[in-house]
Each structure stands twice: as C-alpha cells, then as structure tokens.
Design an enzyme around this catalytic site. Sequence first.
Site, mmCIF file in Angstrom:
data_model
loop_
_atom_site.group_PDB
_atom_site.id
_atom_site.type_symbol
_atom_site.label_atom_id
_atom_site.label_comp_id
_atom_site.label_asym_id
_atom_site.label_seq_id
_atom_site.Cartn_x
_atom_site.Cartn_y
_atom_site.Cartn_z
ATOM 1 N N HIS A 248 -8.806 -2.845 12.894
ATOM 2 C CA HIS A 248 -8.408 -2.018 11.742
ATOM 3 C C HIS A 248 -9.456 -0.957 11.417
ATOM 4 O O HIS A 248 -9.138 0.158 11.017
ATOM 5 C CB HIS A 248 -8.164 -2.915 10.539
ATOM 6 N N ASP B 153 -7.423 -8.792 7.987
ATOM 7 C CA ASP B 153 -7.702 -7.599 8.793
ATOM 8 C C ASP B 153 -8.284 -8.055 10.130
ATOM 9 O O ASP B 153 -9.104 -8.978 10.161
ATOM 10 C CB ASP B 153 -8.788 -6.730 8.144
ATOM 11 N N TRP C 193 0.852 -1.184 0.000
ATOM 12 C CA TRP C 193 0.000 0.000 0.000
ATOM 13 C C TRP C 193 0.897 1.246 0.000
ATOM 14 O O TRP C 193 1.920 1.268 0.703
ATOM 15 C CB TRP C 193 -0.866 0.004 1.257
ATOM 16 N N HIS D 174 -15.740 -2.112 4.600
ATOM 17 C CA HIS D 174 -15.215 -2.572 5.895
ATOM 18 C C HIS D 174 -16.249 -2.360 6.995
ATOM 19 O O HIS D 174 -16.413 -3.197 7.890
ATOM 20 C CB HIS D 174 -13.922 -1.833 6.253
ATOM 21 N N GLU E 141 -7.433 -10.339 2.554
ATOM 22 C CA GLU E 141 -7.107 -9.519 1.381
ATOM 23 C C GLU E 141 -5.767 -9.974 0.803
ATOM 24 O O GLU E 141 -4.944 -10.578 1.503
ATOM 25 C CB GLU E 141 -7.030 -8.037 1.792
HETATM 26 N N1 LIG Z 1 -5.236 -3.773 3.301
HETATM 27 C C1 LIG Z 1 -5.708 -2.574 3.935
HETATM 28 C C2 LIG Z 1 -5.408 -1.323 3.190
HETATM 29 C C3 LIG Z 1 -5.596 -0.166 4.046
HETATM 30 O O1 LIG Z 1 -6.693 0.120 4.411
HETATM 31 C C4 LIG Z 1 -4.424 0.621 4.405
HETATM 32 C C5 LIG Z 1 -3.224 0.033 4.564
HETATM 33 C C6 LIG Z 1 -2.126 0.812 4.890
HETATM 34 C C7 LIG Z 1 -2.260 2.173 5.052
HETATM 35 C C8 LIG Z 1 -3.502 2.776 4.867
HETATM 36 C C9 LIG Z 1 -4.602 1.997 4.546
HETATM 37 N N2 LIG Z 1 -5.856 2.444 4.380
HETATM 38 C C10 LIG Z 1 -6.267 3.689 4.249
HETATM 39 O O2 LIG Z 1 -5.594 4.678 4.352
HETATM 40 C C11 LIG Z 1 -7.196 -2.738 4.118
HETATM 41 O O3 LIG Z 1 -7.987 -2.440 3.270
HETATM 42 O O4 LIG Z 1 -7.547 -3.260 5.147
HETATM 43 ZN ZN LIG Z 2 -9.120 -4.308 4.593
HETATM 44 ZN ZN LIG Z 3 -5.874 -5.067 5.037
#
Ligand SMILES: N[C@@H](CC(=O)c1ccccc1NC=O)C(=O)O
Ligand SMILES: [Zn+2]
Ligand SMILES: [Zn+2]
Length: 212
Positions: free
Chosen positions: A57, A53, A17, A162, A174
């Site tokens: 999160h 996740d 990311w 989410h 994911e």
């Molecule tokens: N795999 C993660 C991606 C994510 O949301 C994220 C990961 C690292 C830094 C910021 C993120 N999301 C939004 O800013 C997710 O969707 O749960």
């Molecule tokens: Zn996610």
């Molecule tokens: Zn994630």
Amino acid sequence: MRIIDISQRLDAGTPLWPGEPALAVRRHAEIGPGCPVNVGSVHLALHSGTHADAPLHYDAGGASSAETALDPYIGRCVVVDVRHAAGAAVETADIDWSALEAAKAPRVLLRTYDCFPHAAWDHDFRAVSAEVIRRLGALGVVLVGTDAASLDPETSKTMDAHHAVRAADMRILEGLVLDDVVPGVYELIALPLPLAGADASPVRAVLREIAA
Ligand SMILES: N[C@@H](CC(=O)c1ccccc1NC=O)C(=O)O
Ligand SMILES: [Zn+2]
Ligand SMILES: [Zn+2]
C-alpha cells in the site's frame, strides 16, 4: 475464553474512504429447479471496514496481502485508550509509555473514539503521529492498530506515519471497533486474506481475553 469482535459490519452502508466503490454482493446462482445452492461474488474496496494494510500500500515494491507473514496478526496485544488526545493526531505525550512497556505486548491497538462512527464517514478521524510510530517500533512493536480509518490524516500526501511503519517493518490494522473493549492485554487474531496483488485485506479482527 470470551471472544470480543472488534470488526465493522460490511454492508452497502459501511462508511468508505471518499471515492471508494461501494460494497456489492451479487448472486450469480440461486437455489431453484436444477440448482441446489445460492452462489455469490463480492466487489469490495480493499480498505473497507476493518482491514490490514499490506506493505504494498505504501511501498511500490512491498509485499501484498498474499505474501506478508501472518505472525504480526496473531498474538499478545495491548489496547490503549487515547481518547484524551486533543490534537489532529495522537502524539507521544498522549501515551503512557511506562504502562505500555509494562504490558509487554508487541501489538498496540489505539482507541480514539468514544463511539465508532458506523453511520457516516468521519473526515476528521484522529491520525497517529510518525513520532509515535517510531517510538513504538523502537520498543519492538510489530503491529499498530487504530479505530480510525487511517494512521495518516485523510488529506495527507506524504503518509508520514505509514512510512514510519515501513521503516520499522511494522504491520497495520485500521478501522477497528474498540467501543466495548476495556483497555488491557488480550490475544489478537486478525488475519489478512492471501489476496495476490492486494495492497490491503479485510480482516475479521477479534480479541480473546487472556487468562490472568
Ligand atoms: N485505509 C487507507 C486509506 C487510504 O490511504 C486510502 C484509501 C482509499 C483511497 C485513497 C487512500 N489514501 C490516499 O489517497 C490507509 O490509510 O491505508
Ligand atoms: Zn493505512
Ligand atoms: Zn488502509
């Protein structure tokens, strides 16, 4: 029974990311005079590669990877091919709901890629609409997985998918790699690490064919 590995390789080149720190494996002891072993440590962004996740999160009071129950991450699942989806997200119209219900699988893994983008980050990965999540939850689905990097678009600030997962108390995988998986029913095994305080955990995700 054949094991199908549906996990990304984790190395310094694993696409991450934007802004996430690169994977680093460091060795702090090495085989040599007076030292019988190599010993290392890893610095790894929690959402690197194929991961789960944790509720933490997207919910400030949610369970971390160490606290979430393991049941959703092991058991009967169905792999669904949604590569025909044309929009920015997989929509309810993109899913054959009668076939999905006939699979009688409480875990649903969505394939959006022809070929998983191992070499470079895909900013335009296909998300999953909140309506699809809500409909899956209504069917009793306990885990939704995707080969995309996230259920929500990279630019999302509302994280609607989410939060639909949160409302249904579902779990998320994911970054799966489903290129070599024939759509159908399998046993999923993809257990998060008991990482205290973690909002996600890398998993070694595998499928096992279920005897007919
Ligand atoms: N795999 C993660 C991606 C994510 O949301 C994220 C990961 C690292 C830094 C910021 C993120 N999301 C939004 O800013 C997710 O969707 O749960
Ligand atoms: Zn996610
Ligand atoms: Zn994630």
